[in-house]
Motif scaffolding. Structure first.
Motif, PDB file in Angstrom:
ATOM      1  N   SER A  41       0.850  -1.188   0.000  1.00  0.00           N
ATOM      2  CA  SER A  41       0.000   0.000   0.000  1.00  0.00           C
ATOM      3  C   SER A  41       0.885   1.237   0.000  1.00  0.00           C
ATOM      4  CB  SER A  41      -0.897   0.012   1.240  1.00  0.00           C
ATOM      5  OG  SER A  41      -0.102   0.156   2.410  1.00  0.00           O
ATOM      6  N   PHE A  42       0.279   2.401  -0.233  1.00  0.00           N
ATOM      7  CA  PHE A  42       1.037   3.643  -0.154  1.00  0.00           C
ATOM      8  C   PHE A  42       1.556   3.885   1.262  1.00  0.00           C
ATOM      9  CE2 PHE A  42      -1.750   5.010  -3.892  1.00  0.00           C
ATOM     10  CZ  PHE A  42      -0.761   4.677  -4.810  1.00  0.00           C
ATOM     11  N   GLN A  43       0.817   3.395   2.248  1.00  0.00           N
ATOM     12  CA  GLN A  43       1.297   3.524   3.622  1.00  0.00           C
ATOM     13  C   GLN A  43       2.580   2.721   3.814  1.00  0.00           C
ATOM     14  OE1 GLN A  43       0.264   5.619   5.981  1.00  0.00           O
ATOM     15  NE2 GLN A  43       1.990   4.878   7.215  1.00  0.00           N
ATOM     16  N   ASP A  44       2.680   1.586   3.124  1.00  0.00           N
ATOM     17  CA  ASP A  44       3.915   0.795   3.147  1.00  0.00           C
ATOM     18  C   ASP A  44       5.102   1.626   2.664  1.00  0.00           C
ATOM     19  OD1 ASP A  44       3.730  -1.682   4.233  1.00  0.00           O
ATOM     20  OD2 ASP A  44       3.851  -2.780   2.339  1.00  0.00           O
ATOM     21  N   VAL A  45       4.877   2.400   1.598  1.00  0.00           N
ATOM     22  CA  VAL A  45       5.942   3.238   1.066  1.00  0.00           C
ATOM     23  C   VAL A  45       6.323   4.301   2.089  1.00  0.00           C
ATOM     24  CG1 VAL A  45       6.639   4.749  -0.827  1.00  0.00           C
ATOM     25  CG2 VAL A  45       5.064   2.855  -1.268  1.00  0.00           C
ATOM     26  N   TYR A  73      10.050   6.529   5.238  1.00  0.00           N
ATOM     27  CA  TYR A  73      10.372   7.867   5.730  1.00  0.00           C
ATOM     28  C   TYR A  73       9.932   8.080   7.184  1.00  0.00           C
ATOM     29  CZ  TYR A  73       9.847   7.967   0.679  1.00  0.00           C
ATOM     30  OH  TYR A  73       9.910   7.658  -0.662  1.00  0.00           O
ATOM     31  N   GLU A  74       8.892   7.369   7.577  1.00  0.00           N
ATOM     32  CA  GLU A  74       8.350   7.602   8.912  1.00  0.00           C
ATOM     33  C   GLU A  74       8.991   6.732   9.983  1.00  0.00           C
ATOM     34  OE1 GLU A  74       4.203   7.018   8.277  1.00  0.00           O
ATOM     35  OE2 GLU A  74       3.895   9.012   7.384  1.00  0.00           O
ATOM     36  N   ASP A  75       9.178   5.451   9.683  1.00  0.00           N
ATOM     37  CA  ASP A  75       9.742   4.527  10.662  1.00  0.00           C
ATOM     38  C   ASP A  75      11.113   3.994  10.260  1.00  0.00           C
ATOM     39  OD1 ASP A  75       7.468   4.758  12.252  1.00  0.00           O
ATOM     40  OD2 ASP A  75       6.426   3.223  11.092  1.00  0.00           O
ATOM     41  N   GLY A  76      11.336   3.855   8.962  1.00  0.00           N
ATOM     42  CA  GLY A  76      12.596   3.293   8.494  1.00  0.00           C
ATOM     43  C   GLY A  76      12.678   1.807   8.774  1.00  0.00           C
ATOM     44  N   PHE A  77      13.892   1.271   8.644  1.00  0.00           N
ATOM     45  CA  PHE A  77      14.116  -0.138   8.914  1.00  0.00           C
ATOM     46  C   PHE A  77      15.559  -0.337   9.338  1.00  0.00           C
ATOM     47  CE2 PHE A  77      14.544   0.750   4.439  1.00  0.00           C
ATOM     48  CZ  PHE A  77      15.749   0.168   4.090  1.00  0.00           C
ATOM     49  N   THR A  78      15.816  -1.447   9.973  1.00  0.00           N
ATOM     50  CA  THR A  78      17.149  -1.719  10.507  1.00  0.00           C
ATOM     51  C   THR A  78      17.670  -3.035   9.963  1.00  0.00           C
ATOM     52  OG1 THR A  78      16.214  -2.808  12.452  1.00  0.00           O
ATOM     53  CG2 THR A  78      16.706  -0.458  12.634  1.00  0.00           C
ATOM     54  N   PHE A 114      19.021   3.911   7.880  1.00  0.00           N
ATOM     55  CA  PHE A 114      18.003   3.276   7.053  1.00  0.00           C
ATOM     56  C   PHE A 114      16.651   3.982   7.127  1.00  0.00           C
ATOM     57  CE2 PHE A 114      21.105   0.078   8.238  1.00  0.00           C
ATOM     58  CZ  PHE A 114      21.589  -0.238   6.978  1.00  0.00           C
ATOM     59  N   LYS A 115      16.667   5.261   7.406  1.00  0.00           N
ATOM     60  CA  LYS A 115      15.446   6.061   7.379  1.00  0.00           C
ATOM     61  C   LYS A 115      15.671   7.239   6.442  1.00  0.00           C
ATOM     62  CE  LYS A 115      12.297   8.718  10.313  1.00  0.00           C
ATOM     63  NZ  LYS A 115      12.021   9.158  11.696  1.00  0.00           N
ATOM     64  N   PHE A 116      14.822   7.356   5.438  1.00  0.00           N
ATOM     65  CA  PHE A 116      15.007   8.402   4.439  1.00  0.00           C
ATOM     66  C   PHE A 116      14.304   9.689   4.854  1.00  0.00           C
ATOM     67  CE2 PHE A 116      15.368   4.462   1.926  1.00  0.00           C
ATOM     68  CZ  PHE A 116      16.634   4.655   1.404  1.00  0.00           C
ATOM     69  N   PRO A 117      14.872  10.837   4.466  1.00  0.00           N
ATOM     70  CA  PRO A 117      14.176  12.114   4.715  1.00  0.00           C
ATOM     71  C   PRO A 117      12.859  12.148   3.954  1.00  0.00           C
ATOM     72  CG  PRO A 117      16.469  12.464   4.052  1.00  0.00           C
ATOM     73  CD  PRO A 117      16.168  11.027   3.801  1.00  0.00           C
ATOM     74  N   GLN A 134      14.014  -2.115  -5.853  1.00  0.00           N
ATOM     75  CA  GLN A 134      14.459  -1.068  -6.781  1.00  0.00           C
ATOM     76  C   GLN A 134      14.165   0.320  -6.223  1.00  0.00           C
ATOM     77  OE1 GLN A 134      12.266  -2.376 -10.307  1.00  0.00           O
ATOM     78  NE2 GLN A 134      14.187  -2.352 -11.445  1.00  0.00           N
ATOM     79  N   SER A 135      13.026   0.459  -5.568  1.00  0.00           N
ATOM     80  CA  SER A 135      12.642   1.754  -5.014  1.00  0.00           C
ATOM     81  C   SER A 135      13.640   2.218  -3.965  1.00  0.00           C
ATOM     82  CB  SER A 135      11.240   1.682  -4.397  1.00  0.00           C
ATOM     83  OG  SER A 135      10.255   1.462  -5.373  1.00  0.00           O
ATOM     84  N   VAL A 136      13.985   1.324  -3.059  1.00  0.00           N
ATOM     85  CA  VAL A 136      14.888   1.713  -1.983  1.00  0.00           C
ATOM     86  C   VAL A 136      16.272   2.026  -2.549  1.00  0.00           C
ATOM     87  CG1 VAL A 136      15.852   1.040   0.241  1.00  0.00           C
ATOM     88  CG2 VAL A 136      13.570   0.313  -0.374  1.00  0.00           C
TER      89      VAL A 136
END
Length: 803
Positions: free
Chosen positions: A245-249, A253-258, A289-292, A708-710
């Motif tokens: 979903s768009f929320q997944d995208v 930016y909101e939570d990032g990943f580790t 691993f968190k994008f602006p 690819q997006s990341v």
């Protein structure tokens, strides 16, 4: 340590006595670098006159960076300042001692006799002899074709066409490295290992400063760190190749990943040198691993989906240089019908007539109301091959109508594919019109996404890479080979070449090479650079002038009553409005500067260095275009002013407009997807049913994949940042770049004008009258603000193609 000799004005080659740095042992800098000041005492006598140059030899075992030399208390003269800004390697690497000239400006014919031999000899050294592998300490500027993108020694999948030197694949020239040929193909240059990419040869003084290298490596390695191994798929959810979903995208930016996978971390440590790991793990306050949050979704998370924003970004987005006025209907193709059959548009009057505010098509064209974003002809010759890869996309045409409030609205999108029975059968095309609800609305969103995919690839490969990075490099090489540092045009252009050869060399190693980041993330894949070569066939130097480009695209008409010489047919066209202000300021500065040194056209024609420079740019640097009749002749002051203005515009403002918005607009991939992976689903298929039941998921399955997006987001985050040592338009890295008071005064006026322009742009952005300046996403157009802070700002015009 360093004997220094002097040449005295009026004495051909007369040298002073050697002198040595004083107390250099006690002042030696640390291994981490840093500035140090040394004293040198020279013996003097009345015959010496005013020093015009000095030679220097380095007898230490390490190179050093010589920034300036200042002589105080010259009898009868006072102070003489030398701006050096150059690396000096141990003397064993040079056949002759290095020479530096006083900070003066001379046309070749005006050079004092004592300097002429040294001036000519220095240029000969910079040209080299055209042979052998070039090493770190070399200072040679020379040309080569792009025969280093592929890696044939790795096998057929890594073979790429050689660009440049052929009718089939014309291309600007790049800097020569002299590396030996590949073992399996003597026409291709061998490659250096990826881990050693930073050592690719460019002339030593063209390499990044230590400060910038630190920033660049940090962010570049952040990208490598994230995407080094396929194991990263395990970091994502139950559908590792897809966002659900768009929320997944938005989670990026909101939570990032580790990363907690120790085997992956081990691989990273094995493949990245220790000093780079240290740089990567520096304490700069950023989460790895968190994008602006990209600006395009900062104020409104959904406005990017509107038709108004889709159209606005053609005028005020990251690629506002392709849209053109529609002057015939239906749009016609220029492709050879013998090869490609019928390729004219299938958009009919019935598709758009109800969207023209009551106008007929003829009336709308006459009133300059219809526009087109046309990627059909450029892509169709490659589309069959592109679609045999993981990419699945169309060649697109988008028709837009100019409303009374100055905004554009899309009225039809045409998606075309090659005929399944062969190219000569023409195109298979479908036309889609705006819809908001139901499956028709979902299909319209997909149609806009395919347009964005086309435009994203064309932007990155043609408008950005080819037209700025690649096209400027031959001018840099020729300037250093043919124009002495004493030449006024060298002093004018040199700041606009800073770091370009270095970033281009790194791009050939990791971005545009076979299997590089662009092939991984942009839809033409392995055809990326070959595609850009096809587009170079249409490149014409004078058309790179902003007014000429706007007129050619039908967005402006000549207007002698305007101080800018043109009148825009879309009044609210932020890129063009701001760009014309910057263009005019640059041209005024160049005109003021050139008129200081050239009083007549004859002076231009008789300037041997200038004529050699221009001849070499055409015949060697852009050799595949050398026979084009529309190159300026360089016979007049006007030719010189126009040519230098184009070079500075392309290297500074045009590149800034095309580069530094990549993350603000494209950091949110649904807004600017870089590839598509499947076609619009057919009625009755499971994909069509999913489009009806879960349109968000179907949309995200169509565009750029999760991995690819990341990767793409991380790449454009690097490319969109200003380094901590950036020098912006209207600035110089030293206030004493010339001793000519007239030139300094003209440059000061240029800087003041740029400050005024920035205020004008801010005022327009705050004026609600200009709807295209912020749009539904409430994102002001700032890409042509001259100034900026460091980092990810979405504004600022550096002097050069520096990233």
């Amino acid at each position: 340590m360093t004997p220094v000799c002097f040449l005295a004005a009026g004495y051909r080659g007369k040298l002073g006595k050697k002198a040595y740095l004083e107390d250099w042992i006690s002042k030696i800098t640390s291994l981490t670098g840093g500035a140090a000041t040394y004293n040198v005492t020279f013996e003097w006598n009345d015959e010496m006159g005013v020093p015009e140059a000095f030679t220097i030899a380095n007898f230490h075992h390490n190179e050093f960076y010589l920034k300036t030399l200042t002589l105080e208390h010259i009898p009868g003269h006072g102070r003489v300042h030398f701006i050096c800004n150059s690396w000096v390697y141990p003397a064993e690497y040079y056949e002759k001692d290095r020479v530096f000239f006083a900070n003066k400006t001379y046309l070749p014919s005006q050079t004092p006799a004592s300097l002429r031999g040294y001036r000519e000899e220095e240029l000969e050294n910079l040209r080299g002899n055209g042979t052998a592998k070039l090493e770190e300490w070399d200072r040679v500027y020379d040309y080569d074709i792009y025969n280093d993108l592929g890696d044939p020694d790795k096998g057929p999948d890594h073979v790429r066409p050689i660009l440049g030197g052929s009718v089939q694949y014309p291309y600007p020239r790049r800097g020569r490295t002299g590396r030996p040929p590949a073992s399996s193909d003597p026409k291709s240059e061998s490659r250096i290992p990826l881990y050693n990419s930073l050592s690719i040869y460019v002339p030593r003084d063209e390499r990044f400063s230590q400060l910038k290298m630190s920033d660049f490596v940090a962010y570049a390695l952040k990208s490598i760190f994230q995407f080094l191994a396929p194991e990263f798929k395990a970091l994502f959810d139950k559908t590792p190749d897809e966002f659900d979903s768009f929320q997944d995208v938005l989670q990026l930016y909101e939570d990032g990943f580790t990363v907690s996978d120790q085997s992956l971390l081990k691989r990273i440590r094995e493949q990245i040198p220790f000093q780079m790991i240290k740089e990567l793990l520096r304490s700069d306050g950023e989460k790895s691993f968190k994008f602006p949050l990209p600006q395009v979704i900062k104020e409104d998370k959904t406005a990017w989906r509107t038709d108004e924003e889709f159209a606005r970004e053609m005028l005020a987005g990251i690629n506002p240089v392709v849209i053109r006025r529609l002057q015939e209907f239906p749009p016609e193709s220029k492709l050879d019908t013998k090869l490609y059959g019928e390729q004219n548009s299938k958009i009919l009057e019935e598709h758009i007539i109800n969207s023209l505010d009551g106008m007929t098509i003829t009336k709308a064209i006459e009133n300059n109301k219809l526009f087109i974003l046309d990627h059909h002809d450029s892509l169709m010759p490659y589309l069959r091959r592109i679609n045999t890869t993981s990419a699945k996309t169309y060649a697109t045409r988008t028709i837009l109508f100019l409303k009374t409030d100055g905004t554009l609205k899309p009225v039809a999108i045409e998606l075309s594919l090659p005929h399944p029975e062969g190219d000569h059968h023409g195109a298979l095309s479908n036309v889609f019109t705006p819809a908001e609800d139901g499956v028709e609305g979902s299909i319209w969103q997909l149609a806009k996404a395919y347009v964005a995919v086309n435009d994203s690839g064309y932007h990155q490969l043609i408008c950005h890479w080819l037209h700025t990075h690649s096209a400027i490099e031959p001018f840099i090489i020729s300037t250093n080979r043919q124009l002495s540092v004493l030449h006024p045009i060298h002093k004018l252009l040199q700041p606009h070449f800073r770091d370009t050869m270095n970033i281009n060399a790194l791009a050939r190693q990791t971005l545009i090479n076979a299997g590089g980041f662009l092939e991984m993330t942009v839809f033409p894949g392995k055809y990326c650079l070959e595609f850009s070569s096809t587009m170079y066939k249409n490149w014409v130097f004078p058309d790179q002038a902003l007014p000429a480009d706007l007129i050619k695209r039908g967005l402006a008409v000549e207007d002698s009553s305007s101080p800018k010489g043109v009148r825009l047919l879309i009044e609210d066209y932020p890129f063009a409005v701001d760009g014309l202000e910057i263009w005019t300021a640059i041209k005024t500065w160049v005109e003021d500067y050139c008129n200081i040194y050239y009083k007549t056209d004859d002076m231009v024609q008789q300037d041997v260095e200038l004529q050699s420079w221009w001849k070499e740019v055409r015949e060697k640097g852009h050799a595949d275009k050398k026979d084009e009749l529309w190159w300026p002749k360089m016979h007049t002051i006007k030719d010189l002013i126009n040519s230098c203005t184009i070079i500075i515009w392309v290297a500074s403002a045009l590149h800034a407009a095309l580069n530094f918005g990549q993350y603000p607009y494209g950091g949110y991939l649904p807004n600017r997807p870089s590839t598509s992976r499947r076609f619009i689903p057919e009625t009755g298929t499971p994909e069509y049913d999913e489009l009806k039941s879960n349109p968000e998921k179907a949309f995200l399955k169509t565009i750029t994949s999760q991995l690819q997006s990341v990767l793409g987001i991380s790449l454009i985050e690097i490319l969109s940042r200003h380094s901590s040592d950036e020098v912006f338009l209207g600035q110089r890295d030293t206030p004493e770049w010339t001793l000519d008071e007239e030139a300094l005064k003209a440059f000061e006026m240029f800087g003041k004008r740029l400050t005024e322009i920035e205020k004008i742009i801010i005022e327009m952005n705050n004026n609600g009258k200009w709807k295209n300046r912020s749009g539904p996403v409430k994102m002001p157009y700032t890409l042509l603000y001259p100034s900026s802070d460091i980092g990810l700002t979405g504004r600022g015009i550096p002097n050069s193609v520096s990233i």
